[in-house]
Scaffold this active site. Structure first.
Site, PDB file in Angstrom:
ATOM      1  N   LEU A 134       0.859  -1.172   0.000  1.00 13.88           N
ATOM      2  CA  LEU A 134       0.000   0.000   0.000  1.00 13.88           C
ATOM      3  C   LEU A 134       0.896   1.224   0.000  1.00 13.88           C
ATOM      4  O   LEU A 134       1.996   1.198   0.570  1.00 13.88           O
ATOM      5  CB  LEU A 134      -0.891   0.035   1.254  1.00 13.88           C
ATOM      6  CG  LEU A 134      -1.981  -1.027   1.403  1.00 13.88           C
ATOM      7  CD1 LEU A 134      -2.660  -0.881   2.763  1.00 13.88           C
ATOM      8  CD2 LEU A 134      -3.011  -0.923   0.292  1.00 13.88           C
ATOM      9  N   ASP A 135       0.421   2.308  -0.606  1.00 12.54           N
ATOM     10  CA  ASP A 135       1.174   3.562  -0.552  1.00 12.54           C
ATOM     11  C   ASP A 135       1.376   3.991   0.900  1.00 12.54           C
ATOM     12  O   ASP A 135       0.574   3.666   1.778  1.00 12.54           O
ATOM     13  CB  ASP A 135       0.413   4.671  -1.280  1.00 12.54           C
ATOM     14  CG  ASP A 135       0.373   4.474  -2.788  1.00 12.54           C
ATOM     15  OD1 ASP A 135       1.167   3.665  -3.305  1.00 12.54           O
ATOM     16  OD2 ASP A 135      -0.466   5.128  -3.438  1.00 12.54           O
ATOM     17  N   THR A 136       2.428   4.734   1.133  1.00 13.22           N
ATOM     18  CA  THR A 136       2.743   5.191   2.490  1.00 13.22           C
ATOM     19  C   THR A 136       1.550   5.848   3.172  1.00 13.22           C
ATOM     20  O   THR A 136       1.237   5.566   4.324  1.00 13.22           O
ATOM     21  CB  THR A 136       3.926   6.170   2.455  1.00 13.22           C
ATOM     22  OG1 THR A 136       5.083   5.493   1.951  1.00 13.22           O
ATOM     23  CG2 THR A 136       4.237   6.720   3.843  1.00 13.22           C
ATOM     24  N   ASP A 137       0.854   6.729   2.460  1.00 12.29           N
ATOM     25  CA  ASP A 137      -0.227   7.501   3.080  1.00 12.29           C
ATOM     26  C   ASP A 137      -1.584   6.802   3.026  1.00 12.29           C
ATOM     27  O   ASP A 137      -2.587   7.384   3.447  1.00 12.29           O
ATOM     28  CB  ASP A 137      -0.331   8.872   2.416  1.00 12.29           C
ATOM     29  CG  ASP A 137       0.834   9.773   2.785  1.00 12.29           C
ATOM     30  OD1 ASP A 137       1.530   9.471   3.765  1.00 12.29           O
ATOM     31  OD2 ASP A 137       1.050  10.789   2.088  1.00 12.29           O
ATOM     32  N   THR A 138      -1.631   5.586   2.514  1.00 17.95           N
ATOM     33  CA  THR A 138      -2.874   4.806   2.476  1.00 17.95           C
ATOM     34  C   THR A 138      -2.900   3.850   3.650  1.00 17.95           C
ATOM     35  O   THR A 138      -1.961   3.098   3.868  1.00 17.95           O
ATOM     36  CB  THR A 138      -2.988   4.021   1.158  1.00 17.95           C
ATOM     37  OG1 THR A 138      -2.919   4.928   0.059  1.00 17.95           O
ATOM     38  CG2 THR A 138      -4.293   3.256   1.089  1.00 17.95           C
TER      39      THR A 138
END
Length: 242
Positions: free
Chosen positions: A68-72
């Site tokens: 997952l993306d860092t901010d997700t």
């Protein structure tokens, strides 16, 4: 990226408390927003470095089955041993995994249901890289459903039929409804309003004979709750954010 003060302090006990599902083959955890899954030049701590805390009774340290993306935030699957990692790889590369994301977007679609079919391509320049819509890119398909609306924002359920980097973020932006707080494809983030995207649900097929199917649902992170509520989302007491 979330301000460091907003990222949960993940002691071994805190990370274990984020386990949503566990069996002999896999773990599904609720990854917090702001935590990178891999080490990088701009990361001070990453999830892979913390995974020994999730060994439990297993002989191996769990390994990431996807990312997952860092901010997700939200549902992230880990393999508890090598054979499970191989089988999960096949499931993720095919169509055996059911994924639903929640997003709050600016504006939003007029229709309550729809599909975005827009190929994507990675573009590199002097300032770095980004994903762009390109007819010559890789196929990328996202189905969306409106779950609620409120004062210029829309709460969407997103189901990616493909798994391209930044697919949901670019598809929403190209459709004219960027995800709230997106620093690359939207109007930008602030400390009070980071990326409003989470992996809400994941469903996995059985990894072998006499193995169970697995699924999990993650609670929304704290930073998404105000706008979700403004769009009509009524969270139950069992969905208290970690």
């Amino acid at each position: 990226m979330l301000h460091p003060s907003m990222i949960p302090i993940l002691t071994p006990e805190a990370l274990q408390a984020r386990v949503l599902y566990r069996d002999a083959d896999i773990l599904i955890i609720d990854k917090p927003a702001g935590l990178a899954v891999h080490a990088g030049p701009k990361t001070t701590i990453d999830l892979e470095a913390l995974l020994p805390a999730l060994r439990f009774d297993g002989r191996e340290v769990p390994r990431l089955a996807h990312r997952l993306d860092t901010d997700t935030s939200g549902c992230l699957v880990l393999a508890r041993h090598g054979k499970a990692l191989t089988r999960l790889g096949r499931a993720f590369s095919g169509h055996g995994v059911d994924k639903t994301y929640w997003a709050v977007v600016e504006g939003g679609p007029a229709a309550d249901l729809g599909r975005i079919d827009l190929p994507l391509k990675k573009r590199n320049d002097k300032s770095g890289w980004r994903i762009v819509a390109d007819a010559k890119g890789q196929p990328a398909v996202t189905d969306f459903r409106v779950l609620g609306r409120g004062d210029g924002y829309v709460w969407l359920a997103l189901k990616p039929a493909t798994g391209r980097t930044h697919q949901l973020r670019v598809h929403m932006a190209e459709a004219g409804w960027p995800i709230v707080g997106d620093p690359f494809y939207g109007s930008g983030r602030t400390a009070a309003r980071p990326l409003h995207l989470m992996a809400r649900h994941i469903g996995l097929p059985p990894l072998g004979q006499n193995r169970p199917a697995a699924s999990a649902e993650a609670p929304p992170p704290d930073h998404m709750r105000a706008l979700l509520a403004a769009c009509g989302c009524a969270l139950s007491g069992s969905e208290t954010a970690r």
